[in-house]
Design an enzyme around this catalytic site. Structure first.
Site, PDB file in Angstrom:
ATOM      1  N   ALA A 223       0.964  -1.171  -0.006  1.00 19.86           N
ATOM      2  CA  ALA A 223       0.150   0.040   0.032  1.00 19.86           C
ATOM      3  C   ALA A 223       0.817   1.190   0.026  1.00 19.86           C
ATOM      4  O   ALA A 223       0.308   2.405  -0.283  1.00 19.86           O
ATOM      5  CB  ALA A 223      -1.043   0.070   1.203  1.00 19.86           C
ATOM      6  N   ASP A 252       3.528  -9.227  -9.265  1.00 16.48           N
ATOM      7  CA  ASP A 252       4.067  -9.823 -10.419  1.00 16.48           C
ATOM      8  C   ASP A 252       3.335  -8.838 -11.709  1.00 16.48           C
ATOM      9  O   ASP A 252       3.951  -8.621 -12.677  1.00 16.48           O
ATOM     10  CB  ASP A 252       3.512 -11.371 -10.667  1.00 16.48           C
TER      11      ASP A 252
END
Length: 314
Positions: A223, A252
């Site tokens: 975050a 990813d």
């Protein structure tokens, strides 16, 4: 075309539960079963956004056959290299408050002959690739010096190499001269032996990897966004997510978006953040498509506050 290499792929089963209680019988929502492994996820994210890619995966046993079927059903171009061991299965347990519990198997060992077979497939396909991306945990049998040798063979062949792994293997990739590394906060700290509690710490750790030989580092910070450190300096960015459903594959997706966005500078980092944030908003290890991206939510800083304290873990 971007060629991904996943030395330890998996089947990823994501299950939502009301609350994780040890020793109890839990009722679960229907599970999501997805192809897994960092390089597999990168290829899936690229495909979902119409970026040509191809995945190289060692596969074995019934689980390996199922992995191949799932990838084929998604239309992911791939080369499956047969191995004697059984492809691993991973389980993700998701609670309503966003707590994620992961149970990952170690995966099969690769023999020297099997590793060489994978390497030859990659070298054969690398000539038509803009990038080769080696991602994920290594098989239990793969020594760090063997991983470094693999990286050097690819680089000696003229490949632009990106690596997303952890521990000594990440250090070996840096020392080999990888063009790009994509660690998360924990992996940065582990690889460099440094505390990573602020943007300044992230930059210092990334610079350490660059001093070892890596050209650029993109650190994913959950975050807290991401930080790009390369020869042009430091760029940071954030992308808020309204509802966090799963962080599986988010890093990813970020790496895939960064490469698709040109792999340099703030625009590429912004693209990566948009893809990563979209992945967090989706269940299981689903990869985002164009309709999931919210590029207008991304904030990029070219002159960041390096003393900003990091509040979250990746």
């Amino acid at each position: 075309m971007i060629l991904t290499v996943t030395l330890n792929p998996s089947l990823d089963r994501a299950v939502a539960v009301e609350s994780l209680v040890r020793g109890a019988v839990l009722r679960a929502a229907p599970a999501h079963l997805d192809p897994g492994g960092k390089g597999v996820n990168v290829a899936r994210a690229l495909l979902a956004n119409d970026v040509p890619s191809r995945a190289v995966i060692p596969c074995g046993g019934p689980e390996g056959e199922q992995l191949v079927r799932l990838l084929a059903a998604e239309g992911v171009p791939m080369v499956a290299v047969p191995v004697a061991g059984r492809t691993r299965s991973n389980i993700t347990l998701a609670e309503p408050d966003g707590t994620i519990t992961k149970i990952n198997e170690p995966g099969p060992a690769l023999s020297g002959a099997e590793l060489e077979a994978v390497t030859e497939v990659v070298l054969s396909a690398a000539g038509s690739a803009d990038w080769v991306v080696v991602c994920g945990s290594n098989p239990p049998s793969l020594a760090v010096d063997e991983f470094g040798k693999l990286c050097r063979r690819l680089l000696d062949a003229g490949v632009r190499l990106a690596v997303d792994t952890s521990g000594p293997a990440l250090v070996a990739a840096a020392a080999a001269g990888a063009w790009l590394l994509k660690p998360n906060r924990e992996e940065l700290a582990q690889a460099t032996g440094r505390s990573v509690d602020s943007t300044e710490d992230v930059v210092a750790a990334a610079q350490h990897l660059r001093e070892l030989g890596a050209r650029a580092v993109v650190a994913s910070l959950g975050a807290d966004g991401a930080v790009l450190v390369d020869g042009d300096g430091v760029v940071t960015g954030t992308a808020p997510v309204a509802e966090r459903r799963s962080n599986v594959g988010a890093g990813d997706a970020l790496l895939a978006g960064f490469l698709a966005g040109g792999a340099t500078g703030g625009e590429a980092l912004a693209e990566g953040l948009a893809w990563g944030a979209a992945a967090v908003s989706l269940p299981g290890s689903r990869m985002p498509g164009p309709g999931d991206l919210r590029r207008d939510h991304v904030h990029i800083e070219h002159r960041p506050d390096l003393v900003r304290h990091l509040l979250t873990r990746d």
